[in-house]
Design an enzyme around this catalytic site. Sequence first.
Site, PDB file in Angstrom:
ATOM      1  N   ASP A 119      38.739  39.237  35.330  1.00 26.34           N
ATOM      2  CA  ASP A 119      37.744  39.795  35.330  1.00 26.34           C
ATOM      3  C   ASP A 119      37.383  40.779  35.476  1.00 26.34           C
ATOM      4  O   ASP A 119      37.698  41.205  36.734  1.00 26.34           O
ATOM      5  CB  ASP A 119      36.404  38.099  36.208  1.00 26.34           C
ATOM      6  CG  ASP A 119      35.417  39.253  36.897  1.00 26.34           C
ATOM      7  OD1 ASP A 119      34.726  39.249  36.172  1.00 26.34           O
ATOM      8  OD2 ASP A 119      34.958  38.465  38.246  1.00 26.34           O
TER       9      ASP A 119
ATOM     10  N   GLU B  69      28.899  44.263  38.749  1.00 24.39           N
ATOM     11  CA  GLU B  69      28.761  43.844  38.981  1.00 24.39           C
ATOM     12  C   GLU B  69      28.721  42.412  39.809  1.00 24.39           C
ATOM     13  O   GLU B  69      28.359  41.636  40.137  1.00 24.39           O
ATOM     14  CB  GLU B  69      28.924  43.014  36.970  1.00 24.39           C
ATOM     15  CG  GLU B  69      28.481  43.530  36.376  1.00 24.39           C
ATOM     16  CD  GLU B  69      26.797  42.717  36.552  1.00 24.39           C
ATOM     17  OE1 GLU B  69      26.977  41.998  35.288  1.00 24.39           O
ATOM     18  OE2 GLU B  69      26.395  43.627  36.595  1.00 24.39           O
ATOM     19  N   GLU B  70      29.895  42.564  40.948  1.00 24.42           N
ATOM     20  CA  GLU B  70      30.739  41.785  42.152  1.00 24.42           C
ATOM     21  C   GLU B  70      29.812  42.512  42.667  1.00 24.42           C
ATOM     22  O   GLU B  70      29.658  41.267  44.072  1.00 24.42           O
ATOM     23  CB  GLU B  70      32.493  42.605  42.465  1.00 24.42           C
ATOM     24  CG  GLU B  70      32.966  42.329  40.457  1.00 24.42           C
ATOM     25  CD  GLU B  70      32.995  40.894  40.124  1.00 24.42           C
ATOM     26  OE1 GLU B  70      33.004  39.505  41.085  1.00 24.42           O
ATOM     27  OE2 GLU B  70      33.171  40.771  38.933  1.00 24.42           O
TER      28      GLU B  70
END
Length: 110
Positions: free
Chosen positions: A9, A47-48
Amino acid sequence: MHRVYGAADPNSGTAALLEVAKGLGKLHREHGWRPLRTIYLLSWSGEEYGLLGSTGWAELNAKLISRAVAYLNVDTVVSGDRLKVSASPSLTTIWRNVMADLNATNRHSI
């Protein structure tokens, strides 16, 4: 002992996205193929931290998104040693057909 599967990821998704871009480019260059609809290949940072990148883009492009046929999230494409696919109900039949083709291909290549 712990299993380590590498950078899942978002790196596996980025690698897959780049391969899709290469494939689409090759189809166009070598066969003159053009999609019937616009295809957007997008990648975001942030995104995190609350999905800031994709949420921000979606908020700025709500009209465009309302006309979308499909959305594929390829944030993490490869992780672990088992294939797992999930999709909305409208894409389930397509995925079942793809999986059947993969199974048939694997049986013939062994």
